[in-house]
Write a protein that holds these residues in place. Structure first.
Motif: not given
Length: 374
Positions: A89-92, A183-184, A212-213, A358-360
């Motif tokens: 899954q992509c973060l965004n 995330h991916g 958020d890394p 949404p940053k995470s």
């Protein structure tokens, strides 16, 4: 609603949304360019080095021909191989991008090939994109996260097979990193180098004001694409997937109400949320046929989280994978409706809680219009 053939739990490696970076994209390389990038099974090499702030007993470098090749990695897999299901899954992007049976070796076992280390706090890895340093794509984790995964959880690992076959170039092969809970962007494609450092700061490509890394995957439900108009008296079947994040999945719920005329827009503080009547959806059981390209669609019994005797998941749904949900709506009077769906995790938090920002990772509640015609 997707066709039966599209409901397989393992995604066809050639049928997915391409979110790759790079110009040109690495999987578009051909011939000598592919060899130069070390992206063929014969030329692939992995370096394990220090950034100068830590000490390695036996660094693995290209320059002295000690870098790890694919046969050496696969040989390590004879003793330490790990298989498990993971949905990417992509973060965004809220919708999961596909699920596969990944196979490889825990990163901690690969790092041990570099011997003893001193003064290390973080591990970075990066994959090939091209020779432009501005397009460098890298990710990292704390050294403790890499080396000391609890026995009941999944480790970070270096993958070389997907759905029982070598990882294709388009999916990040010959070798890519896989971080089960993330995330991916953590699961770097076209892996080429691992760097150990004493620097404590995260310096990932996604370590910026917008992301958020170190985010774990979120539990959330998504709705399948499908028809929005139905005839009165017709059974309205709604389906979708639930991404099972860090906190697991307790249930999936839906909320159906008459159309409000706002095209699905509903502010977070709208009183309608508090008055909503959420009803349970059905979570489908683990499948007998997982799809993909595995023989007969059956998973090997040594997949992480599976009972070795029965060849079935020990618990369902499984974390970091997807489960399917369904609900059939009956007796709907002619008119327009708003259909929403949400997940509830094992802590009792309903989507988008407990991390709505949404940053995470994107996890907003999805809306779908339904029209019942007389």
């Amino acid at each position: 609603m997707p066709a039966e053939s599209e409901k397989k739990f393992l995604t066809n490696p050639d049928n997915f949304t391409d979110v790759s970076r790079g110009d040109p994209k690495p999987h578009s390389l051909k011939g000598e360019a592919l060899v130069k990038a070390r992206l063929t099974p014969e030329t692939w090499r992995l370096e394990i080095v220090s950034d100068g702030s830590t000490e390695l007993e036996k660094p693995r470098k290209l320059e002295d021909s000690t870098a790890i090749d694919l046969p050496a990695l696969q040989d390590l897999g004879k003793k330490h191989a790990l298989r498990f299901l993971k949905a990417m899954q992509c973060l965004n992007i809220a919708q999961p991008l596909g699920q596969g049976l990944w196979e490889g070796v825990p990163l901690r076992e690969v790092l041990r090939l570099a011997g003893k280390v001193n003064n290390v706090r973080r591990v970075y890895w990066w994959g090939y994109h091209n020779d432009d340093p501005k397009q460098l794509f890298q990710s990292s984790l704390g050294y403790n996260q890499v080396m000391e995964t609890p026995p009941w959880d999944l480790p970070v690992f270096v993958a070389y097979r997907l759905n029982g076959e070598p990882i294709s170039l388009v999916r990040g092969g010959p070798v890519r990193m896989v971080v089960p809970w993330a995330h991916g962007f953590k699961s770097i494609k076209w892996l080429r180098r691992v760097t150990l450092t004493n620097d404590f700061k995260a310096n990932d490509t996604y370590a910026n004001a917008n992301n958020d890394p170190d985010s774990y995957l979120k539990t959330m439900a998504r709705i399948d694409d499908g028809p929005e108009a139905f005839k009165a008296g017709e059974r309205v079947a709604m389906t979708g997937v639930a991404m099972v994040g860090w906190s697991g999945l307790k249930r999936v719920e839906y909320w159906l109400r008459p159309d409000s005329g706002t095209h699905g827009t509903l502010a977070a503080d709208d009183p309608a949320w508090r008055a909503a009547k959420w009803e349970a959806c059905r979570i489908e059981p683990a499948p007998d046929d997982w799809g993909g390209r595995l023989p007969d669609g059956v998973l090997p019994k040594d997949v992480w989280g599976f009972d070795r005797e029965k060849g079935r998941p020990k618990e369902w749904p499984m974390r970091f994978s997807v489960a399917r949900w369904t609900v059939t709506l009956t007796g709907l009077a002619p008119g327009a409706y708003e259909f929403r769906v949400r997940s509830v995790d094992l802590n009792g938090f309903a989507q988008p809680e407990p991390r709505p920002y949404p940053k995470s990772g994107r996890n907003e509640i999805q809306y779908k219009p339904i029209v019942v015609m007389a």
